[in-house]
Every structure is written in structure tokens, then in C-alpha cells.
Design a protein around this motif. Structure first.
Motif, short mmCIF file in Angstrom:
data_model
loop_
_atom_site.label_atom_id
_atom_site.label_comp_id
_atom_site.label_asym_id
_atom_site.label_seq_id
_atom_site.Cartn_x
_atom_site.Cartn_y
_atom_site.Cartn_z
N PHE A 1 0.83 -1.21 0.00
CA PHE A 1 0.00 0.00 0.00
C PHE A 1 0.87 1.27 0.00
N ASP B 1 0.25 3.05 -3.39
CA ASP B 1 -0.76 4.11 -3.29
C ASP B 1 -0.21 5.43 -2.74
N ILE B 2 0.86 5.36 -1.98
CA ILE B 2 1.42 6.62 -1.45
C ILE B 2 2.63 7.06 -2.26
N HIS C 1 -4.73 -5.24 -2.57
CA HIS C 1 -6.17 -5.43 -2.40
C HIS C 1 -6.51 -5.66 -0.93
N ARG D 1 -6.10 -2.35 1.06
CA ARG D 1 -7.20 -1.41 0.84
C ARG D 1 -8.46 -1.87 1.57
N LEU E 1 -13.39 2.83 -2.21
CA LEU E 1 -11.99 2.79 -2.65
C LEU E 1 -11.54 4.17 -3.10
N LEU F 1 -10.95 6.30 -0.19
CA LEU F 1 -9.68 5.94 0.47
C LEU F 1 -8.50 6.54 -0.29
N LEU F 2 -8.51 6.39 -1.61
CA LEU F 2 -7.40 6.90 -2.42
C LEU F 2 -7.31 8.42 -2.34
N THR G 1 -5.81 9.17 0.89
CA THR G 1 -4.39 8.81 0.84
C THR G 1 -3.56 9.92 0.19
N ARG H 1 3.78 13.97 2.19
CA ARG H 1 4.87 13.17 1.63
C ARG H 1 6.18 13.44 2.34
#
Lengths: 193, 221
Positions: free
Chosen positions: A152, A156-157, A181, A184, B11, B14-15, B18, B23
Motif C-alpha cells: 500500500f 498508493d502513497i 487489495h 485497501r 476505494l 480511500l485513495l 491517501t 509526503r
């Protein structure tokens, strides 16, 4: 598998990649100029520390140790940096390698038999979290199982591609996708509580 | 949401969340100092390694060295203390036994020590109290280093007044102490809150200064 930094550099293109800092500063550091290396540290340490903090599961002490290890490795390995990728990418790769090694050492130490090829066996179920919306996402990430957290954070980051993560972690692309998956799903579940 | 399917809307939420995560996060303020100390304590501290590839084998060896935690082994402490005492005593014994004929010759010829007074004033400025924490030690470390350097310069000027055997013993003792300092600094880089390590480090510096002072006094007398 751990990829030496500088090798196969084209495989890394994190979203956060930048110009890698002044090449003059890097060349001076490569020649042994500690002040130049301090400039590199000042420029890159916030991003490296953020990465270490998330990869290590949110513990400030562990993250600080990991970040220090990364910069010590960076100093030792500066001569191998050829500028084929952004300097920040090279540092990120070092951080990921350091984290993977630390995780392997811990795994050996605790004699836990886990396999990265079987996501169903990775880690204990994530502890319950009581998220306070935004900030608690960090806490929820920290509670993810190791493999899911790595996938993740890196995907995603940090913006790595599945294949890049698979190469760095030494696992199959399909496993990375499964870990992502899983991560998340666990995060959404945690944020729903 | 079922066990296997992630709801698309959740989802995306969440993204989106995120993406809002920072950073960059400022690391602890003392981190660079610890990194620098660790790098300067390395034998190859004059610069990054330029020979051989940067390999995981190298990393593994370094980690193995760090994880050894030599300072926690009583045998190391005992050996280090014994070597320090033995080295210091050996110099005294050698100097007394040999009588330092060259020194005697110099005295007969009316040669006086040539060390500048400013050097001795700087030597007197050496730390006299034992720091209890790494921060306290860092504050006085430069004084230790400068004083040791001045003493070494003073000795270099007077070295021909000492017997070669004395000089050889001095050098060996300094090598042992410098190794102890090096190891303590390395250990502190990974365990900065360890008060015993701080004490060991400052104690080693103090032993080094004592040894240099005593030898310099021998050369002068």
C-alpha cells in the motif's frame, strides 16, 4: 531479493521522484565532502523519514533508526550512484531494501514462518482501530500486516508500479496485487468503524 | 462490501484520503548528528567507499558488527581497561628503565622543551568533568579532540627526547585507546541513550589525554 541501488535503475520511478538534487553537491559528497552530504540529508530526509515512518509501521524510534541506516548506507554507497535515476529514487530504494532486511531479520529472530507468496498467511489480522477520519488513516496504515503495508505504501502513497514493487520485494506481481487489495480492504474496514 | 470485493466508491474515498497524506515529515532534530558521528567514526570516514560494489554483503557485515554489541560483553570492558592501564604503565616502566638517554643528553646540552606556551594553555582547557549524556559529551568532544591534538603535537616536538621503545609503546597504547573510542562512538550511533557508552567514550578520551600528558611530562623532565 534485494536490489542493489544503482542497478537496474530504470525500474524505479516513484511519483515523488525529482531531479535528485544538485549533481554538483552529489559529486562533492561522492568525493568525501561531509558538508555536501549534509546538504543532501537536509534536502531528502523529510521524504525519506516519511517513507521510513510508514514502512516501519508508524513507530518514530524505529523510523528514525531506519532513516539513519538509510543515510549511512547512502554515504557508503555513494560511489555507486551514477545518476542513471533520480537521486531520490535511489534513496527510496535504499530505504525499501533496509526495511525489507529489517523485516527479514525480525522474522528470523522470532522464527515465524511466513511466506510472501501466500498472502493469506501474512501477518496477524490487523488490530482494530478507531479512526478519526483523516489523521487516523496513518494509524490504520501502521496496523496493516507487513506485506500489505509495504504494497500500500509503495503503490498508493509513493507511486511505484506493481512490477517495481514485485522486483524490490522479490515476490510475484500477482502477490503484490493481492497484498494491495488486502491492504485497501482492511483500511476501508478500519475507516468504517 | 463483501469479503473479496472492495466497494468502488469507498476505494475512491480511500485513495483521495491517501493523496492528502503528507509526503514529507521532518525527522528528529538530532538524527543528522548521530548519522555524522557514525560516519566519522568509520575507518573509511574520509569519504564514501570507492572500491568494490555496494553490496548487501557489505551491509550485512556492517549490521552484524553493530548487532554484536561488543560493549555489553564484560570481557571487552575488562580487556580495554587492562590494556589502558598496561599501556600507561608500560610507558612509565620503559622510560624509567631506559633512563631515556637521549633526554639526558639533551639536558646536559642545556636543551629546553620547545612547546609553545599557548599550547599548554589550550591543554589546560581540556574537559575536567565527565558528561552524563551524549548531548553533554558532544558539547565537550571538540575540547577533547583539540587537547589531544595539541598534546600529540607537543609530543611530536619532543619525541626525539624519548627512547624509541617508549615511543613505540606510546603509539601502541594510543592505537588501543583510539580503537576503544571508535567502537564506543559506533555503538553510540545505534544506542545514543546508553549512559554507560557515554561514560566509556569520555573515559577513553580522558585516558588518552592522561597518557599523552604523562608522556609529555616525561619528555620534558
Amino acid at each position: 531479493m534485494t536490489i542493489p541501488p544503482g542497478a537496474a535503475s530504470a525500474a524505479v520511478s516513484p511519483r515523488t521522484a525529482d531531479a535528485g538534487g544538485s549533481s554538483d553537491v552529489i559529486h562533492r559528497a561522492q568525493a568525501g565532502d561531509m558538508d555536501a552530504f549534509e546538504r543532501i540529508y537536509r534536502e531528502h530526509s523529510p521524504k525519506v523519514y516519511a517513507l521510513c515512518l510508514r514502512l516501519s509501521g508508524g513507530g518514530a524510534a524505529d523510523a528514525s533508526d531506519l532513516m539513519q541506516d538509510v543515510f549511512i548506507r547512502a554515504w557508503r554507497g555513494l560511489a555507486t550512484f551514477r545518476g542513471e535515476c533520480a537521486f531520490s529514487s535511489w534513496l527510496h530504494r535504499l530505504a525499501v531494501n533496509a526495511m525489507l532486511e529489517a523485516a527479514r531479520s525480525e522474522k528470523r529472530r522470532t522464527a515465524r514462518v511466513l511466506t510472501m507468496e501466500d498472502p493469506g498467511t501474512i501477518g496477524a489480522p490487523a488490530p482494530a482501530v478507531t479512526p478519526d477520519v483523516a489523521m487516523d488513516l496513518e494509524r490504520a496504515i501502521a496496523t496493516l500486516p507487513h506485506g500489505a503495508r509495504m504494497a500500500f505504501v509503495l503503490h498508493d502513497i509513493e507511486g511505484y508500479q506493481h512490477q517495481e514493487i514485485a522486483d524490490q520485494m522479490g515476490i510475484a506481481v500477482g502477490t503484490v496485487k493481492a497484498q494491495l487489495h488486502r491492504a485497501r480492504k482492511l483500511l476501508i474496514k478500519a475507516l468504517d468503524k | 462490501m463483501t469479503d473479496d470485493i472492495v466497494d468502488e466508491q469507498r476505494l475512491q474515498e480511500l485513495l483521495a484520503l491517501t493523496k492528502q497524506l503528507p509526503r514529507s515529515i521532518d525527522p528528529p532534530s538530532g538524527a543528522w548528528g548521530q548519522i555524522r558521528s557514525a560516519l566519522e567514526a568509520e575507518p573509511s570516514s574520509s569519504g564514501p567507499r570507492t572500491t568494490g560494489p555496494f553490496s548487501n554483503a557489505v551491509i550485512g557485515r556492517a549490521d552484524a558488527v553493530r548487532s554484536t554489541r561488543f560493549w555489553q560483553r564484560p570481557v571487552f570492558l575488562a580487556a580495554a581497561a587492562l590494556l589502558l592501564v598496561a599501556g600507561s604503565s608500560a610507558i612509565t616502566a620503559v622510560a624509567v628503565r631506559r633512563g631515556d638517554s637521549s633526554r639526558t643528553g639533551s639536558q646536559q646540552a642545556g636543551v629546553q622543551p620547545t612547546a609553545p606556551r599557548q599550547t599548554e594553555a589550550q591543554i589546560a582547557a581540556a574537559p575536567t568533568t565527565s558528561p552524563a549524556t551524549l548531548a553533554e559529551f558532544t558539547a565537550v568532544e571538540k575540547d577533547y579532540i583539540v587537547t589531544a591534538q595539541r598534546l600529540a603535537e607537543l609530543l611530536a616536538v619532543q619525541e626525539d627526547k624519548l627512547a624509541p621503545e617508549t615511543v613505540a609503546t606510546l603509539r601502541e597504547s594510543l592505537r588501543i585507546i583510539d580503537n576503544a573510542i571508535l567502537e564506543a562512538r559506533r555503538a553510540l550511533a545505534t544506542d545514543p541513550a546508553n549512559a554507560a557508552l557515554v561514560e566509556m567514550l569520555s573515559g577513553s578520551y580522558q585516558k588518552k589525554l592522561d597518557l599523552l600528558r604523562r608522556t609529555a611530562e616525561m619528555a620534558r623532565s
